[in-house]
Write a protein that holds these residues in place. Sequence first.
Motif, PDB file in Angstrom:
ATOM      1  N   MET A 190      37.967 -34.863 -86.101  1.00  0.00           N
ATOM      2  CA  MET A 190      37.231 -33.611 -86.123  1.00  0.00           C
ATOM      3  C   MET A 190      36.923 -33.115 -84.708  1.00  0.00           C
ATOM      4  O   MET A 190      37.063 -31.956 -84.428  1.00  0.00           O
ATOM      5  CB  MET A 190      35.939 -33.774 -86.914  1.00  0.00           C
ATOM      6  CG  MET A 190      35.117 -32.504 -86.942  1.00  0.00           C
ATOM      7  SD  MET A 190      33.585 -32.670 -87.843  1.00  0.00           S
ATOM      8  CE  MET A 190      32.540 -33.370 -86.592  1.00  0.00           C
TER       9      MET A 190
ATOM     10  N   VAL B 288      36.707 -24.254 -87.171  1.00  0.00           N
ATOM     11  CA  VAL B 288      36.047 -25.129 -88.144  1.00  0.00           C
ATOM     12  C   VAL B 288      35.538 -26.384 -87.435  1.00  0.00           C
ATOM     13  O   VAL B 288      34.373 -26.775 -87.583  1.00  0.00           O
ATOM     14  CB  VAL B 288      37.004 -25.510 -89.302  1.00  0.00           C
ATOM     15  CG1 VAL B 288      36.450 -26.683 -90.115  1.00  0.00           C
ATOM     16  CG2 VAL B 288      37.257 -24.313 -90.205  1.00  0.00           C
ATOM     17  N   ASP B 289      36.389 -27.010 -86.639  1.00  0.00           N
ATOM     18  CA  ASP B 289      36.014 -28.256 -85.965  1.00  0.00           C
ATOM     19  C   ASP B 289      34.820 -28.072 -85.038  1.00  0.00           C
ATOM     20  O   ASP B 289      33.876 -28.865 -85.069  1.00  0.00           O
ATOM     21  CB  ASP B 289      37.196 -28.826 -85.173  1.00  0.00           C
ATOM     22  CG  ASP B 289      38.261 -29.437 -86.072  1.00  0.00           C
ATOM     23  OD1 ASP B 289      38.004 -29.598 -87.277  1.00  0.00           O
ATOM     24  OD2 ASP B 289      39.357 -29.729 -85.558  1.00  0.00           O
TER      25      ASP B 289
ATOM     26  N   CYS C 194      32.598 -25.610 -85.014  1.00  0.00           N
ATOM     27  CA  CYS C 194      31.409 -25.229 -85.781  1.00  0.00           C
ATOM     28  C   CYS C 194      30.783 -26.456 -86.437  1.00  0.00           C
ATOM     29  O   CYS C 194      29.561 -26.641 -86.374  1.00  0.00           O
ATOM     30  CB  CYS C 194      31.749 -24.186 -86.838  1.00  0.00           C
ATOM     31  SG  CYS C 194      31.956 -22.512 -86.192  1.00  0.00           S
ATOM     32  N   LEU C 195      31.610 -27.300 -87.061  1.00  0.00           N
ATOM     33  CA  LEU C 195      31.080 -28.508 -87.703  1.00  0.00           C
ATOM     34  C   LEU C 195      30.365 -29.402 -86.693  1.00  0.00           C
ATOM     35  O   LEU C 195      29.299 -29.949 -86.981  1.00  0.00           O
ATOM     36  CB  LEU C 195      32.193 -29.286 -88.400  1.00  0.00           C
ATOM     37  CG  LEU C 195      32.764 -28.656 -89.664  1.00  0.00           C
ATOM     38  CD1 LEU C 195      33.949 -29.476 -90.172  1.00  0.00           C
ATOM     39  CD2 LEU C 195      31.710 -28.500 -90.753  1.00  0.00           C
ATOM     40  N   GLU C 196      30.953 -29.530 -85.526  1.00  0.00           N
ATOM     41  CA  GLU C 196      30.330 -30.353 -84.485  1.00  0.00           C
ATOM     42  C   GLU C 196      28.941 -29.812 -84.136  1.00  0.00           C
ATOM     43  O   GLU C 196      27.967 -30.561 -84.091  1.00  0.00           O
ATOM     44  CB  GLU C 196      31.239 -30.365 -83.255  1.00  0.00           C
ATOM     45  CG  GLU C 196      30.837 -31.378 -82.232  1.00  0.00           C
ATOM     46  CD  GLU C 196      31.838 -31.455 -81.080  1.00  0.00           C
ATOM     47  OE1 GLU C 196      31.369 -31.597 -79.942  1.00  0.00           O
ATOM     48  OE2 GLU C 196      33.051 -31.371 -81.320  1.00  0.00           O
TER      49      GLU C 196
ATOM     50  N   ILE D  43      26.423 -30.190 -87.129  1.00  0.00           N
ATOM     51  CA  ILE D  43      25.928 -31.563 -87.267  1.00  0.00           C
ATOM     52  C   ILE D  43      24.963 -31.904 -86.124  1.00  0.00           C
ATOM     53  O   ILE D  43      23.864 -32.406 -86.350  1.00  0.00           O
ATOM     54  CB  ILE D  43      27.107 -32.559 -87.340  1.00  0.00           C
ATOM     55  CG1 ILE D  43      27.848 -32.359 -88.672  1.00  0.00           C
ATOM     56  CG2 ILE D  43      26.634 -33.997 -87.159  1.00  0.00           C
ATOM     57  CD1 ILE D  43      29.221 -32.995 -88.732  1.00  0.00           C
TER      58      ILE D  43
ATOM     59  N   PRO E  65      25.265 -23.914 -92.981  1.00  0.00           N
ATOM     60  CA  PRO E  65      26.426 -23.017 -93.054  1.00  0.00           C
ATOM     61  C   PRO E  65      26.041 -21.526 -93.127  1.00  0.00           C
ATOM     62  O   PRO E  65      26.726 -20.690 -92.546  1.00  0.00           O
ATOM     63  CB  PRO E  65      27.143 -23.458 -94.330  1.00  0.00           C
ATOM     64  CG  PRO E  65      26.764 -24.888 -94.492  1.00  0.00           C
ATOM     65  CD  PRO E  65      25.352 -24.990 -93.981  1.00  0.00           C
TER      66      PRO E  65
ATOM     67  N   LEU F  58      33.607 -24.253 -94.372  1.00  0.00           N
ATOM     68  CA  LEU F  58      32.710 -25.157 -93.643  1.00  0.00           C
ATOM     69  C   LEU F  58      31.986 -26.096 -94.611  1.00  0.00           C
ATOM     70  O   LEU F  58      31.877 -27.298 -94.356  1.00  0.00           O
ATOM     71  CB  LEU F  58      31.685 -24.368 -92.820  1.00  0.00           C
ATOM     72  CG  LEU F  58      32.220 -23.595 -91.622  1.00  0.00           C
ATOM     73  CD1 LEU F  58      31.120 -22.743 -91.006  1.00  0.00           C
ATOM     74  CD2 LEU F  58      32.820 -24.530 -90.583  1.00  0.00           C
TER      75      LEU F  58
ATOM     76  N   ARG G 214      34.372 -28.745 -95.897  1.00  0.00           N
ATOM     77  CA  ARG G 214      34.645 -29.781 -94.877  1.00  0.00           C
ATOM     78  C   ARG G 214      33.420 -30.658 -94.638  1.00  0.00           C
ATOM     79  O   ARG G 214      33.548 -31.861 -94.420  1.00  0.00           O
ATOM     80  CB  ARG G 214      35.104 -29.137 -93.565  1.00  0.00           C
ATOM     81  CG  ARG G 214      36.396 -28.391 -93.654  1.00  0.00           C
ATOM     82  CD  ARG G 214      37.621 -29.311 -93.651  1.00  0.00           C
ATOM     83  NE  ARG G 214      38.835 -28.556 -93.742  1.00  0.00           N
ATOM     84  CZ  ARG G 214      39.503 -28.058 -92.695  1.00  0.00           C
ATOM     85  NH1 ARG G 214      39.077 -28.261 -91.476  1.00  0.00           N
ATOM     86  NH2 ARG G 214      40.596 -27.364 -92.904  1.00  0.00           N
ATOM     87  N   LEU G 215      32.237 -30.063 -94.670  1.00  0.00           N
ATOM     88  CA  LEU G 215      31.004 -30.836 -94.494  1.00  0.00           C
ATOM     89  C   LEU G 215      30.865 -31.875 -95.600  1.00  0.00           C
ATOM     90  O   LEU G 215      30.486 -33.009 -95.355  1.00  0.00           O
ATOM     91  CB  LEU G 215      29.790 -29.915 -94.541  1.00  0.00           C
ATOM     92  CG  LEU G 215      29.194 -29.431 -93.229  1.00  0.00           C
ATOM     93  CD1 LEU G 215      28.006 -28.530 -93.487  1.00  0.00           C
ATOM     94  CD2 LEU G 215      28.833 -30.558 -92.286  1.00  0.00           C
TER      95      LEU G 215
END
Length: 159
Positions: free
Chosen positions: A1, A107-108, A110-112, A115, A121, A151, A154-155
Motif C-alpha cells: 500500500m 487510493v494508496d 489517501c489510505l495512508e 489511517i 472516508p 476507499l 480498500r479500508l
Amino acid sequence: MKREINVIDLKFNEELMKIDKPRKIVIHHTHNPNLTVESTHKLHIERFKWAGIGYNYFIEKSGDIFQGRGMYVGAHAKNHNRDSIGIALAGNFDEDLPTEEQIESLVDICLEFMINYDIEPIRVIGHREIEGVEKTCPGLLFDMDKFRELLIERLDKIK
C-alpha cells in the motif's frame, strides 16, 4: 500500500507552517493536463504570487507521487488549508478520466493519510464539494462518491 513519494528540491518564497492535525483530504485536478509538479510550482509563484506550489502532493499521469508542500499548510482550498491535505492529479477531468495509475496512487496515499490521521472516508472530498466553490474541480468526470466507495472497500480489506 505504501507508495514512494518523490521529493524534489522546490524553493518556496516564504517559510511554511506545519499542518497541525489534518482533518480532511481535498482532491484536485490541474485542469491543464500538461502541468508537472515543477511547472505547477512555477505557475503558482509567477501567476498567483504564492510561496510556491499550493498542493501538498501531486500525482502525475504515470502515477508517480511528488511532494509539493508536504505536511505544511497549502494554498489549495480557501479557508480549508490549515486542516487539510491537498492532492492534485495532473489532468483535466472535465474532458478525460484520470489514468488507472493515478487512481491507484491516489487510493494508496489517501489510505495512508486516513489511517495515520484518523480521517473518515466522508472527509475525503473533491474541491468542488467545499461550500462556495464554483469550480468543477477535480472535474466532472471524477466521481467522488465512487472514489469514496473505493476507499471504503480498500479500508475494509486492510482491517
